[in-house]
Scaffold this active site. Structure first.
Site, mmCIF file in Angstrom:
data_model
loop_
_atom_site.group_PDB
_atom_site.id
_atom_site.type_symbol
_atom_site.label_atom_id
_atom_site.label_comp_id
_atom_site.label_asym_id
_atom_site.label_seq_id
_atom_site.Cartn_x
_atom_site.Cartn_y
_atom_site.Cartn_z
ATOM 1 N N HIS A 150 8.732 78.276 41.266
ATOM 2 C CA HIS A 150 7.409 77.936 41.796
ATOM 3 C C HIS A 150 6.336 78.320 40.786
ATOM 4 C CE1 HIS A 150 4.113 77.482 44.672
ATOM 5 N NE2 HIS A 150 3.640 78.635 44.201
ATOM 6 N N ILE B 284 11.683 38.155 35.445
ATOM 7 C CA ILE B 284 12.442 37.643 36.594
ATOM 8 C C ILE B 284 13.936 37.876 36.422
ATOM 9 C CG2 ILE B 284 10.737 35.951 37.322
ATOM 10 C CD1 ILE B 284 12.181 33.853 35.668
ATOM 11 N N GLY B 285 14.279 38.955 35.730
ATOM 12 C CA GLY B 285 15.681 39.279 35.546
ATOM 13 C C GLY B 285 16.211 38.889 34.183
ATOM 14 N N VAL B 286 17.533 38.966 34.042
ATOM 15 C CA VAL B 286 18.173 38.676 32.757
ATOM 16 C C VAL B 286 19.340 37.714 32.949
ATOM 17 C CG1 VAL B 286 17.536 40.912 31.773
ATOM 18 C CG2 VAL B 286 19.736 40.675 32.970
ATOM 19 N N ASP C 32 25.260 45.206 29.904
ATOM 20 C CA ASP C 32 24.611 44.205 30.761
ATOM 21 C C ASP C 32 25.459 42.962 30.972
ATOM 22 O OD1 ASP C 32 22.598 46.022 30.608
ATOM 23 O OD2 ASP C 32 21.094 44.671 29.758
ATOM 24 N N GLY D 18 28.834 36.591 15.586
ATOM 25 C CA GLY D 18 30.281 36.635 15.808
ATOM 26 C C GLY D 18 30.735 35.740 16.940
#
Length: 394
Positions: free
Chosen positions: A373, A199-201, A240, A52
């Site tokens: 516990h 090393i990232g995006v 992102d 697209g």
């Protein structure tokens, strides 16, 4: 498996099939994809598959389909693994995307980048018996995490045989038929059978028509406001591609806000510093809020409490003694400023601390809570007690 003999388990001949494990992981992903397709059909959402591109603020062109017009558009094209300039991927050089599909295992692997993705793959390869070397240009691994926690994880990984090279840049990548090598800035040469780039995006913004609409970007990421609107009021962006916090649960939360805003519903802004961050390595690392270094830089008065899992009730019983809970509290009001955990089930333990921050809770609520516990979660209360010098089991 590492602790089998401690539990009286004596294993015979053991073997593994890494290819089978990869196939299973892909089957799980496919199951989720089918589940999403079902939810689309259930909720009357039309799925159009294809490449697209924005034609204008109300139209998307899709190859092989008619143009789609809408009152509002949400851009969610995500990001792709970052590559080194002029370095081509190959059988020996890969990113996380190729690594998740590769069914054979090298004997020795180099991992460039000591962030969350690099350490997650470090844990996978280490579990399968590979020789792993991690190279990180910044002073310590997990550069976005609290430095004390990062150093603790580094110590655990080193003890397990991982070679960590931090504070060193890479001058050159050399590949031949037999191996791939990293030439470091200090002159050292590291060699392995494969190289994983973590090393990232980089945001997937090229070729989607942003330049036609003059949508504002910063460092390639789309700029948004608290309603997820871009510089064009009817065009939204989530995930992102916004560059805010590249995590799946963040993208989902942003998507809900964008959809509610389009539907005319009331929305509340996201407090990104209150969203938990998790690295699914061994040990797991989870955090929410500010690191101790950030509090120092801001001049905030705080108290700190730590509690190791080795002193908890469940840790020694299950041989999960690595790591600790570290809590940071405001000195005046007792509010939770940051929580940092390394250890088993850290991804689960961080949730109540994120809830405490979101609801503006204080240390008093933690101290007033009875934890079961034996559990790993007891370390949360013990860390809170430790911030006042009152830890019961330390």
């Amino acid at each position: 498996m590492r602790q089998a003999d401690r539990f009286g388990l004596h294993l015979g001949e053991f073997s593994f099939d890494f290819g089978k494990a990869i196939e299973r992981s892909r089957e799980v992903v496919d199951r989720f994809r089918r589940g999403l397709a079902f939810l689309f059909r259930k909720n009357g959402i039309e799925l159009v598959q294809g490449v697209g591109r924005l034609r204008d603020a109300n139209t998307i062109e899709v190859e092989g389909h008619e143009a789609i017009s809408a009152r509002s558009i949400i851009i969610a094209t995500g990001a792709s693994p970052r590559l080194l300039p002029e370095l081509a991927l190959s059988k020996r050089i890969m990113t996380s995307r190729q690594a998740l599909e590769r069914k054979d295992l090298p004997q020795k692997i180099l991992i460039l980048g000591g962030g969350n993705i690099g350490l997650e793959f470090t844990s996978i390869y280490l579990a399968y018996g590979l020789e792993v070397t991690v190279v990180e240009q910044l002073p310590h691994i997990l550069p976005r995490e609290d430095a004390e926690i990062a150093d603790m994880v580094a110590g655990i990984l080193s003890k397990r045989g991982v070679v960590l090279k931090t504070g060193i840049g890479v001058e050159k990548v050399i590949e031949n038929e037999r191996e791939v090598s990293l030439l470091l800035a200090n002159g050292e040469r590291l060699s392995g059978d494969a190289l994983l780039l973590s090393i990232g995006v980089t945001p997937n913004t090229r070729g989607i028509g942003l330049e036609l609409l003059d949508i504002k970007t910063e460092r390639g990421y789309i700029s948004i406001n608290e309603k997820m609107r871009t510089s064009l009021p009817n065009v939204y962006a989530i995930g992102d591609i916004t560059g805010l916090l590249p995590l799946a649960h963040v993208a989902a939360a942003q998507g809900v806000i964008a959809a509610d805003e389009i539907a005319g519903k009331k929305t509340l802004p996201l407090h990104y510093e209150r969203i938990p961050r998790v690295t699914y390595s061994i040990p797991q690392i989870a955090s929410v809020g500010l690191a101790e270094e950030e509090l120092r830089e801001k001049g905030v008065s705080y108290s700190v409490g730590r509690f190791p899992f080795s002193a908890s009730g469940l840790g020694p019983a299950t041989e999960e003694t690595d790591g600790q809970v570290k809590l940071l509290f405001d000195s005046s009001y007792g509010s939770v400023l940051g929580a940092h955990i390394a250890g088993a089930e850290a991804s689960e333990l961080i949730a109540p601390l994120a809830l405490s921050m979101e609801s503006e809770g204080t240390i008093e609520e933690i101290l007033g809570t009875i934890f079961a516990h034996p559990t790993m979660s007891e370390a949360i209360k013990e860390a809170a007690l430790a911030s006042r010098g009152m830890a019961l089991n330390l």
